[in-house]
Write a protein that holds these residues in place. Structure first.
Motif, short mmCIF file in Angstrom:
data_model
loop_
_atom_site.label_atom_id
_atom_site.label_comp_id
_atom_site.label_asym_id
_atom_site.label_seq_id
_atom_site.Cartn_x
_atom_site.Cartn_y
_atom_site.Cartn_z
N ALA A 274 6.14 -13.78 -63.38
CA ALA A 274 4.98 -13.31 -62.31
C ALA A 274 5.02 -11.95 -62.13
N LEU A 275 3.55 -11.29 -61.58
CA LEU A 275 3.64 -9.97 -61.68
C LEU A 275 3.91 -9.58 -59.89
N SER A 276 4.23 -10.36 -59.07
CA SER A 276 4.87 -10.26 -57.84
C SER A 276 5.54 -11.52 -57.51
N PRO A 277 6.77 -11.30 -56.80
CA PRO A 277 7.83 -12.29 -56.07
C PRO A 277 7.15 -13.07 -55.13
N VAL A 278 5.94 -12.29 -54.67
CA VAL A 278 5.22 -13.08 -53.63
C VAL A 278 3.90 -13.64 -54.16
N PRO A 279 3.80 -14.97 -54.29
CA PRO A 279 2.49 -15.54 -54.77
C PRO A 279 1.28 -14.88 -54.42
N ALA A 280 1.18 -14.65 -53.07
CA ALA A 280 0.00 -14.29 -52.50
C ALA A 280 -0.53 -12.83 -52.74
N THR A 281 0.38 -12.16 -53.46
CA THR A 281 -0.04 -10.77 -54.10
C THR A 281 0.08 -10.92 -55.46
N ASP A 282 0.23 -11.88 -56.14
CA ASP A 282 0.43 -11.97 -57.42
C ASP A 282 -1.02 -11.64 -58.10
N ALA A 283 -1.50 -10.82 -58.66
CA ALA A 283 -2.77 -10.66 -59.29
C ALA A 283 -3.54 -11.40 -60.04
N GLN A 284 -2.47 -12.21 -61.04
CA GLN A 284 -3.33 -13.19 -61.70
C GLN A 284 -3.49 -14.58 -60.74
N LEU A 285 -2.74 -14.62 -59.89
CA LEU A 285 -3.04 -15.87 -59.12
C LEU A 285 -4.25 -15.66 -58.20
N LEU A 286 -4.40 -14.28 -57.85
CA LEU A 286 -5.54 -13.92 -57.16
C LEU A 286 -6.75 -14.04 -57.88
N GLN A 287 -6.64 -13.78 -59.05
CA GLN A 287 -7.73 -13.92 -59.95
C GLN A 287 -8.21 -15.39 -60.07
N VAL A 288 -7.18 -16.31 -60.16
CA VAL A 288 -7.45 -17.74 -60.18
C VAL A 288 -8.57 -17.98 -59.17
N ILE A 289 -7.97 -17.72 -57.76
CA ILE A 289 -8.73 -17.97 -56.68
C ILE A 289 -10.10 -17.23 -56.48
N GLY A 290 -10.08 -16.11 -57.01
CA GLY A 290 -11.40 -15.53 -57.17
C GLY A 290 -12.48 -16.10 -58.04
N GLY A 291 -11.87 -16.59 -59.38
CA GLY A 291 -12.69 -17.42 -60.24
C GLY A 291 -13.28 -18.66 -59.44
N VAL A 292 -12.22 -19.19 -58.72
CA VAL A 292 -12.73 -20.56 -58.10
C VAL A 292 -13.79 -20.24 -57.19
N SER A 293 -13.72 -19.08 -56.56
CA SER A 293 -14.88 -18.56 -55.39
C SER A 293 -16.36 -18.37 -56.21
N VAL A 294 -16.10 -18.01 -57.58
CA VAL A 294 -17.46 -17.78 -58.33
C VAL A 294 -18.08 -19.25 -58.36
N HIS A 295 -17.14 -20.26 -58.88
CA HIS A 295 -17.78 -21.60 -58.96
C HIS A 295 -18.40 -21.90 -57.73
N ALA A 296 -17.88 -21.90 -56.60
CA ALA A 296 -18.62 -22.05 -55.36
C ALA A 296 -19.71 -21.40 -55.09
N PHE A 297 -19.84 -20.22 -55.39
CA PHE A 297 -21.00 -19.27 -55.53
C PHE A 297 -22.21 -19.86 -56.17
N THR A 298 -21.88 -20.16 -57.32
CA THR A 298 -22.75 -20.73 -58.42
C THR A 298 -23.30 -22.01 -58.01
N ALA A 299 -22.48 -22.96 -57.60
CA ALA A 299 -22.91 -24.13 -56.75
C ALA A 299 -24.13 -24.02 -55.63
N ARG A 300 -23.67 -23.19 -54.93
CA ARG A 300 -24.45 -22.97 -53.71
C ARG A 300 -25.74 -22.35 -54.02
N ALA A 301 -25.67 -21.46 -55.11
CA ALA A 301 -26.87 -20.71 -55.22
C ALA A 301 -27.70 -21.59 -55.91
N ALA A 302 -27.25 -22.49 -57.09
CA ALA A 302 -28.23 -23.21 -57.66
C ALA A 302 -28.59 -24.38 -56.85
#
Length: 416
Positions: A274-302
């Motif tokens: 991992a990039l950080s010993p703390v999962p909530a500050t790991d950039a790659q894991l944050l990227q996953v959650i950010g990507g999931v939020s895009v799916h939610a945005f897409t669904a809402r907009a559509a």
């Protein structure tokens, strides 16, 4: 206009008068209450009778009825946004409302009459509609075995249905059947009639508490004002049923973002790579959650874009403009198909990739995060998206009419 100068109305439909803020203030606190027991109900297959009652009492069943008739005057876009909010709280509870809201819409599209006034009154009194049109064993319009026939001056309904979503929570059941000759009718029958038998035999791995199993009807009576030709149901009925399911899917994507954030914050350790010993500050894991939020945005907009096209169909119908209505139905067909492809993909991607941000603890049955994928996959299976991109391409390239003639195809139902 009448001879006295009074304006006549073709339907009960009116321009929307509700504000999104007012609707949220009324219903979101109830949705929050519904959300509280979601995991336990899903885990133990507890039917949400109490939660449906809360929503009835809050007036969700009359949200589309114009203020002048006693409702809240919401647009279709606002109604489906509310349904998505409820889907975020509990996807099963949201899906239970699909048949009721569709039948309310059907009566709002109908011509004012004493019979339809009575239905509006029933909605205002909190009467709830469930049921289903589909028969098991590959039944179609052409092979309907359920009958709606006159007998001794009364209508009688006989037959069996499956996918009877919302039936266990209902006061009325909406039943499709063969009339005399080639006629197809829909009958609204009382849920508590002794000839009605509801069986909780739904075996799907999703929608576990939507009461989507079998409904049997044996000589169930229906009144004259409660039987309607199926061909006279509102013209955007299929789009409405489909959009209701898409609303629930959009809600699921937002629930995944919510639960994914909570689960990531709760992680106590990370992997050596991992990039950080703390999962909530790991950039790659944050990227996953950010990507999931895009799916939610897409669904809402559509969802918002497609449901607005249904408001335009309703407005054309209310104005009696058949030319505009036909064009707007075509536009709604295209928009609904595009939204279906976008929202289903967003929901299935979100409910799967969120686990990339979580460790082995993410699959704990205590969290029950798999419920989001199971419910999304089940909803997505109701109507075959596999055909939609081809139909859209054929329309865009060759101008082949994308609006299906369900009767000619021998198919029919709530969203097919």
């Amino acid at each position: 206009m009448t001879a006295t100068g009074e304006r006549t109305t073709l339907t009960y439909l009116r321009p929307a008068t509700a504000s999104a803020g007012e609707l949220s203030a009324r219903f979101q606190p109830v949705f929050d209450r519904v959300a509280e027991g979601n995991v336990e109900r899903e885990k133990n297959r507890v039917f949400p009778h109490e939660q449906v009652r809360w929503l009835k009492e809050a007036g969700l069943g009359r949200v589309r009825i114009p203020v002048e008739h006693g409702g809240f005057g919401a647009s279709l876009e606002q109604t489906f946004a509310l349904l998505a909010d409820l889907g975020e709280a509990d996807a099963n509870v949201a899906h239970i409302w699909r048949n009721h809201l569709a039948f309310v819409e059907d009566r709002l599209n109908a011509a004012p009459s004493a019979t339809n006034d009575r239905w509006i009154r029933r909605f205002l009194d909190g009467d709830f509609v469930g049921g289903g049109w589909t028969e098991a064993n590959n039944g179609t319009f052409a092979t309907l075995k359920t009958t709606v026939r006159e007998d001794g001056g009364r209508w009688r309904v006989n037959g069996a249905k499956f996918y009877a979503t919302g039936s266990l929570y209902a006061d009325w059941l909406d039943v499709l059947g063969k009339g005399e000759g080639d006629t197809v009718l829909t009958a609204l029958v009382r849920r508590d009639d002794p000839g009605v038998e509801l069986i909780d035999d739904w075996t799907g791995f999703g929608q576990r508490t939507t009461a989507s199993g079998t409904a049997n009807y044996r000589d169930v009576p229906a009144e004259d004002g409660d039987v309607f030709p199926a061909g006279e149901r509102f013209v955007y009925q299929g789009h409405f049923y489909q959009t209701a399911m898409l609303s629930v899917l959009a809600g699921i994507t937002r629930a995944v973002v919510r639960d994914g954030i909570a689960a990531l914050k709760a992680r106590g350790r990370n992997y050596p790579q991992a990039l950080s010993p703390v999962p909530a500050t790991d950039a790659q894991l944050l990227q996953v959650i950010g990507g999931v939020s895009v799916h939610a945005f897409t669904a809402r907009a559509a969802l918002s874009a497609s449901s607005r096209t249904l408001d335009l169909v309703a407005a054309a119908h209310a104005a009696g403009d058949e030319v505009a209505r036909k064009q707007r139905v075509l536009e709604a067909e295209v928009a609904t198909a595009q939204a279906q492809l976008a929202i289903i993909d967003a929901a299935l991607q979100a409910t799967t990739t969120v686990f990339d941000a979580l460790g082995a603890s993410g699959v704990s049955e205590n969290l029950l995060l798999d419920r989001h994928w199971r419910n999304a996959r089940t909803l997505a299976s109701h109507n075959p998206r596999v055909y939609k991109a081809r139909i859209l391409g054929d329309w865009l390239v060759n101008e082949t009419d994308p609006v299906p003639n369900l009767a000619a195809l021998g198919r029919g139902g709530q969203g097919d």
